[in-house]
Design a protein around this motif. Structure first.
Motif, short mmCIF file in Angstrom:
data_model
loop_
_atom_site.label_atom_id
_atom_site.label_comp_id
_atom_site.label_asym_id
_atom_site.label_seq_id
_atom_site.Cartn_x
_atom_site.Cartn_y
_atom_site.Cartn_z
N ALA A 38 92.96 13.05 12.67
CA ALA A 38 93.34 14.47 12.81
C ALA A 38 93.83 15.02 11.47
O ALA A 38 93.51 16.15 11.10
CB ALA A 38 94.40 14.61 13.89
N ASP A 39 94.60 14.22 10.75
CA ASP A 39 95.08 14.68 9.43
C ASP A 39 93.92 14.80 8.47
O ASP A 39 93.77 15.80 7.77
CB ASP A 39 96.09 13.68 8.84
CG ASP A 39 97.43 13.76 9.53
OD1 ASP A 39 97.70 14.82 10.16
OD2 ASP A 39 98.19 12.78 9.48
N LYS A 40 93.09 13.78 8.46
CA LYS A 40 92.01 13.78 7.47
C LYS A 40 91.04 14.94 7.71
O LYS A 40 90.55 15.55 6.78
CB LYS A 40 91.26 12.45 7.48
CG LYS A 40 90.15 12.51 6.44
CD LYS A 40 89.58 11.23 5.99
CE LYS A 40 88.53 11.57 4.93
NZ LYS A 40 87.43 10.65 4.89
N TRP A 41 90.77 15.23 8.98
CA TRP A 41 89.79 16.27 9.30
C TRP A 41 90.44 17.63 9.62
O TRP A 41 89.78 18.52 10.14
CB TRP A 41 88.92 15.81 10.49
CG TRP A 41 87.90 14.77 10.11
CD1 TRP A 41 87.99 13.85 9.11
CD2 TRP A 41 86.62 14.54 10.74
NE1 TRP A 41 86.85 13.06 9.08
CE2 TRP A 41 86.00 13.46 10.07
CE3 TRP A 41 85.94 15.14 11.81
CZ2 TRP A 41 84.74 12.97 10.44
CZ3 TRP A 41 84.70 14.63 12.17
CH2 TRP A 41 84.10 13.57 11.48
N ALA A 42 91.70 17.76 9.26
CA ALA A 42 92.41 19.00 9.61
C ALA A 42 91.70 20.23 9.04
O ALA A 42 91.66 21.30 9.66
CB ALA A 42 93.85 18.94 9.11
N ASP A 43 91.12 20.10 7.83
CA ASP A 43 90.43 21.24 7.23
C ASP A 43 88.93 21.16 7.40
O ASP A 43 88.18 21.83 6.70
CB ASP A 43 90.76 21.33 5.73
CG ASP A 43 92.24 21.58 5.52
OD1 ASP A 43 92.83 22.28 6.36
OD2 ASP A 43 92.79 21.06 4.53
N GLY A 44 88.48 20.28 8.25
CA GLY A 44 87.05 20.14 8.48
C GLY A 44 86.61 18.70 8.33
O GLY A 44 87.34 17.86 7.77
N ALA A 45 85.41 18.44 8.85
CA ALA A 45 84.90 17.07 8.85
C ALA A 45 84.65 16.59 7.42
O ALA A 45 84.41 17.39 6.51
CB ALA A 45 83.62 17.01 9.66
N ALA A 46 84.70 15.28 7.24
CA ALA A 46 84.36 14.64 5.96
C ALA A 46 83.74 13.30 6.34
O ALA A 46 84.40 12.49 6.99
CB ALA A 46 85.60 14.42 5.12
N SER A 47 82.47 13.12 5.99
CA SER A 47 81.80 11.93 6.51
C SER A 47 80.64 11.51 5.62
O SER A 47 80.24 12.22 4.70
CB SER A 47 81.23 12.23 7.90
OG SER A 47 80.02 12.95 7.78
N LEU A 48 80.10 10.37 5.96
CA LEU A 48 78.77 9.99 5.48
C LEU A 48 77.89 9.93 6.72
O LEU A 48 78.23 9.22 7.69
CB LEU A 48 78.82 8.63 4.78
CG LEU A 48 77.46 8.12 4.29
CD1 LEU A 48 76.86 9.04 3.21
CD2 LEU A 48 77.59 6.69 3.74
N PHE A 49 76.82 10.68 6.72
CA PHE A 49 75.86 10.75 7.84
C PHE A 49 76.43 11.38 9.12
O PHE A 49 75.83 11.29 10.18
CB PHE A 49 75.31 9.37 8.22
CG PHE A 49 74.73 8.57 7.08
CD1 PHE A 49 74.07 9.20 6.03
CD2 PHE A 49 74.83 7.18 7.06
CE1 PHE A 49 73.52 8.47 4.98
CE2 PHE A 49 74.29 6.45 6.02
CZ PHE A 49 73.64 7.09 4.98
N GLY A 50 77.65 11.92 9.05
CA GLY A 50 78.26 12.42 10.29
C GLY A 50 78.63 11.28 11.22
O GLY A 50 78.92 11.49 12.39
N MET A 51 78.64 10.06 10.69
CA MET A 51 78.89 8.91 11.56
C MET A 51 79.95 7.95 11.05
O MET A 51 80.33 7.02 11.77
CB MET A 51 77.58 8.15 11.79
CG MET A 51 76.57 8.96 12.58
SD MET A 51 74.96 8.16 12.66
CE MET A 51 75.29 6.86 13.80
N THR A 52 80.35 8.13 9.80
CA THR A 52 81.39 7.25 9.25
C THR A 52 82.29 8.13 8.39
O THR A 52 81.85 9.16 7.88
CB THR A 52 80.78 6.16 8.34
OG1 THR A 52 79.94 6.81 7.38
CG2 THR A 52 79.95 5.16 9.12
N SER A 53 83.52 7.71 8.20
CA SER A 53 84.43 8.53 7.40
C SER A 53 85.34 7.63 6.57
O SER A 53 85.86 6.62 7.08
CB SER A 53 85.26 9.44 8.32
OG SER A 53 85.97 10.39 7.56
N ARG A 54 85.49 8.00 5.33
CA ARG A 54 86.29 7.16 4.41
C ARG A 54 87.73 7.05 4.90
O ARG A 54 88.34 8.04 5.33
CB ARG A 54 86.24 7.76 3.01
CG ARG A 54 87.03 6.97 1.99
CD ARG A 54 86.73 7.44 0.58
NE ARG A 54 87.64 6.85 -0.39
CZ ARG A 54 87.50 5.62 -0.88
NH1 ARG A 54 86.50 4.86 -0.48
NH2 ARG A 54 88.36 5.15 -1.77
#
Ligand SMILES: Cc1cc2nc3c(=O)[nH]c(=O)nc-3n(C[C@H](O)[C@H](O)[C@H](O)COP(=O)(O)OP(=O)(O)OC[C@H]3O[C@@H](n4cnc5c(N)ncnc54)[C@H](O)[C@@H]3O)c2cc1C
Length: 610
Positions: A463-479
């Protein structure tokens, strides 16, 4: 330019008149508080609406154990992920679901008349592998559920699953290189790989209508149909409603499907409509006995691709599905552009085409509904692309039954009293309220849809990481969330497909093969490289099309963020313009797997102390 002639007897298209009418209809619905909902997870009074009416909850001891993979969610996505993990040779797989069994959407949605909206030959997954042909062109819910159960049984996913179990928290244990998954049954399951398949329309939505808690009768949501109260079954008459006055709130995809059975059974049915759906021809029918003849290997993927190509406006030799989606939906999203057309001409011709399709729908209402006043209320006055279309052959006809009353409430229901809904000062006395009010939209941020806190590296939550929007590789993994996969879904930097199953098939194959590859490669931990995530996110942002100028003229719906399209965050967009470039996305994921180099990931291979 003057008015143009409409098709099929439609009134001539006069942009000014049409715009004015559409905007006036929109404005009736743009009322403060329209999008307010009860938070069923937090609301003490309404939390019971989420209870499972289908399977009794049985007591069990908490489980503390170690597995290879935990999959949260046993719907289409979870089952496909599990099946592909089995194919990759993974043995210890735990599906965890709040539901009492496999099926997800199709476990929960058992309301009368429930069926899929997209042709079953492309919607029901793994038909070839299970050597199964659906009995109807659009399968009823029970058949879809049985099919998903059959897939889960084939891949031995059921016996180890934890049902009636909600995941409440998952945290990454850096030292052990494991996810620790906690549940509302006191379980702690540790796993190397964590897979989220939590659904796209998994959060039932109840509007926040004043006074709901005062209602003295019986009430439930379509996603938890109470057959103990109504009698019958999803394909059987509701035999306990003969002396009951029923209110149905909502005329979206679920609401419209349960109107005919309710109309056939209830003493009286009031249908409360905020916005009419565009109801196209369904054309459901039993599967042609010859359908399976001559279908070669790979036929389902080809059929899905054919449908998807049409949805993306690509030329095909033959339209295999040939229904309202391929005719109307594809047409308005990809209007033909003749050579030499200016942008203004193109936009105008797109509007005209949309108008003609909507006029066709409005004429259909006139033809089928005998009371002109009711027919007028049922006519959708907005562009076809503004709201998810519906298709049904009996819904509109149900309004000809003398025991059915349509209640027009564009601004919503004023209040619910002890006796029932109150609209424009008129009290409707009812025994039962059925909330056919749908689900929180697909664009609901993942961290809310998952229904639990996910704590990654350094104690950072998703929730914190994506508070300003998604961040991902392929929309399936996130750092920062190592060894975690999220099944692709809208609003999450993947792609959107009208046929959701197609993206779930791809996601399931990707997760299964990727985990198999990581295992074989001796990888203990992977994380996304910062630059890879940044590049992917940037691609998504760069391809975002700001459609708010068109969408703000739409009737409010979940497609235009309930009338606020300007608030859509480019980071929560798709890989490619619009709904995303499906074929490029699939090629990219398949290419990544073929290469086998884990591009974009940091991988740690050293053994982890046990
Ligand atoms: C009535 C209806 C008809 C539909 N028809 C179509 C159609 O024709 N075509 C189409 O493309 N789409 C359709 N959809 C959309 C549908 O949701 C998807 O097609 C698909 O079924 C979603 O599958 P899924 O596995 O991703 O999610 P779901 O089926 O929603 O499964 C997710 C599961 O995760 C579980 N879960 C979530 N969070 C937790 C947690 N914290 N702990 C434990 N369990 C959790 C939920 O209980 C749920 O069972 C329809 C939806 C509805 C409601």
């Amino acid at each position: 330019m003057g008015p143009a002639a409409g098709a099929g007897g439609a009134a001539p298209y006069d942009p000014e008149v049409v715009h004015a009418k559409y905007l006036a209809e929109r404005d009736k619905r743009l009322v403060p508080g329209r999008a307010d909902i009860r938070d069923l997870r937090a609301d003490e009074h309404f939390a019971r609406y989420r209870d499972d009416p289908f399977t009794p909850v049985t007591a069990r001891d908490p489980v503390t154990e170690e597995v290879d993979v935990v999959i949260v969610g046993g719907g289409i996505a979870g089952v496909l992920a599990g099946a592909n993990l089995r194919k990759a040779g993974v043995t210890r797989i735990r599906i965890i679901d709040q539901a009492g069994g496999i099926g997800g959407t199709w476990y929960w949605n058992r309301y009368p008349g429930v069926m899929c909206d997209v042709e079953s030959y492309i919607y029901m997954p793994m038909l070839e592998e299970l050597d199964y042909i659906p009995t109807h062109r659009y399968a009823f819910g029970g058949e879809i559920l049985s099919h998903l159960e059959a897939i889960a049984a084939r891949f031995a996913l059921v016996d180890d699953a934890l049902f009636h179990t909600g995941v409440t928290r998952a945290e990454w244990d850096e030292d052990g290189a494991r996810w620790r998954v906690h549940t509302d049954r006191g379980d702690v399951v540790s796993c190397r790989w964590y897979v989220l398949a939590v659904g796209i329309l998994n959060l039932m939505k109840l509007p926040a209508i004043p006074g709901m808690e005062d209602f003295a009768g019986h009430a439930f949501h379509t996603a938890r149909w109470d057959y103990a109260y109504t009698g019958g079954g999803s394909l059987e008459p509701l035999d306990r409603l003969g002396d009951k006055v029923v209110a149905l709130l909502g005329t979206g995809a679920s609401g419209i499907q349960c109107v005919p059975p309710l109309a056939a059974a209830a003493k009286h049915l009031y249908v409360f409509q905020r916005t009419p759906s565009a109801i196209g021809v369904r054309g459901n029918r039993p599967t042609d006995p010859g359908f399976g003849d001559g279908l070669g290997h790979g036929w389902q993927r080809e059929r899905m691709d054919n449908f998807q190509a049409i949805m993306l406006g690509r030329p095909v030799d033959v339209d295999e599905v040939d229904d309202g989606w391929t005719h109307h939906y594809a047409a308005v999203h990809h209007p033909p552009r003749r050579e030499g057309m200016t942008t203004a001409e193109y936009l105008r011709s797109a509007e005209e085409l949309d108008y003609e399709i909507m006029e066709e729908h409005r004429h259909r209402v006139e033809e089928l509904v005998s009371d002109p006043a009711a027919a007028e209320i049922l006519k959708p006055y907005y562009r076809y692309l503004c709201k998810r279309p519906c298709f049904h052959d009996e819904y509109l006809l149900a309004f000809n039954n003398p025991n059915v009353t349509l209640v027009d409430c564009p601004a919503g229901i004023e209040r619910i009293t002890k006796a029932g809904p109150l609209v424009d000062g008129a009290q409707y006395e009812v025994d039962c309220i059925v909330y056919g009010t749908g689900f929180e939209p697909e664009l609901t941020p993942l961290f809310r849809r998952v229904g639990h806190e996910i704590v990654g590296r350094g104690g950072v939550t998703l929730a914190d990481k994506w508070a300003d929007g998604a961040a991902s590789l392929f929309g399936m993994t996130s750092r920062g969330f190592p060894n975690m996969f999220v099944m692709p879904a809208p609003g999450q930097q993947a792609v959107v497909t009208v046929n959701y199953t197609q993206v779930a098939v791809l996601g399931g194959e990707f997760v299964g093969r990727a985990i198999g590859m990581l295992e074989r490669g001796g990888v203990q931990v992977f994380d996304v490289r910062a630059e890879a995530e940044q590049a992917w996110t940037q691609k998504v942002v760069d391809s975002f099309i700001d459609a708010s100028a068109v969408m703000s003229a739409c009737t409010p719906s979940r497609i235009n963020n309930e009338g606020h399209p300007e608030a859509m965050n480019p980071r929560n967009g798709n890989y490619g313009r619009g709904m995303g470039d499906w074929f490029a996305y699939r090629d990219l994921l398949e290419g990544w797997l073929e290469a086998g180099t884990f591009e974009g990931l940091e991988v740690e291979r050293q053994p982890i102390p046990s």
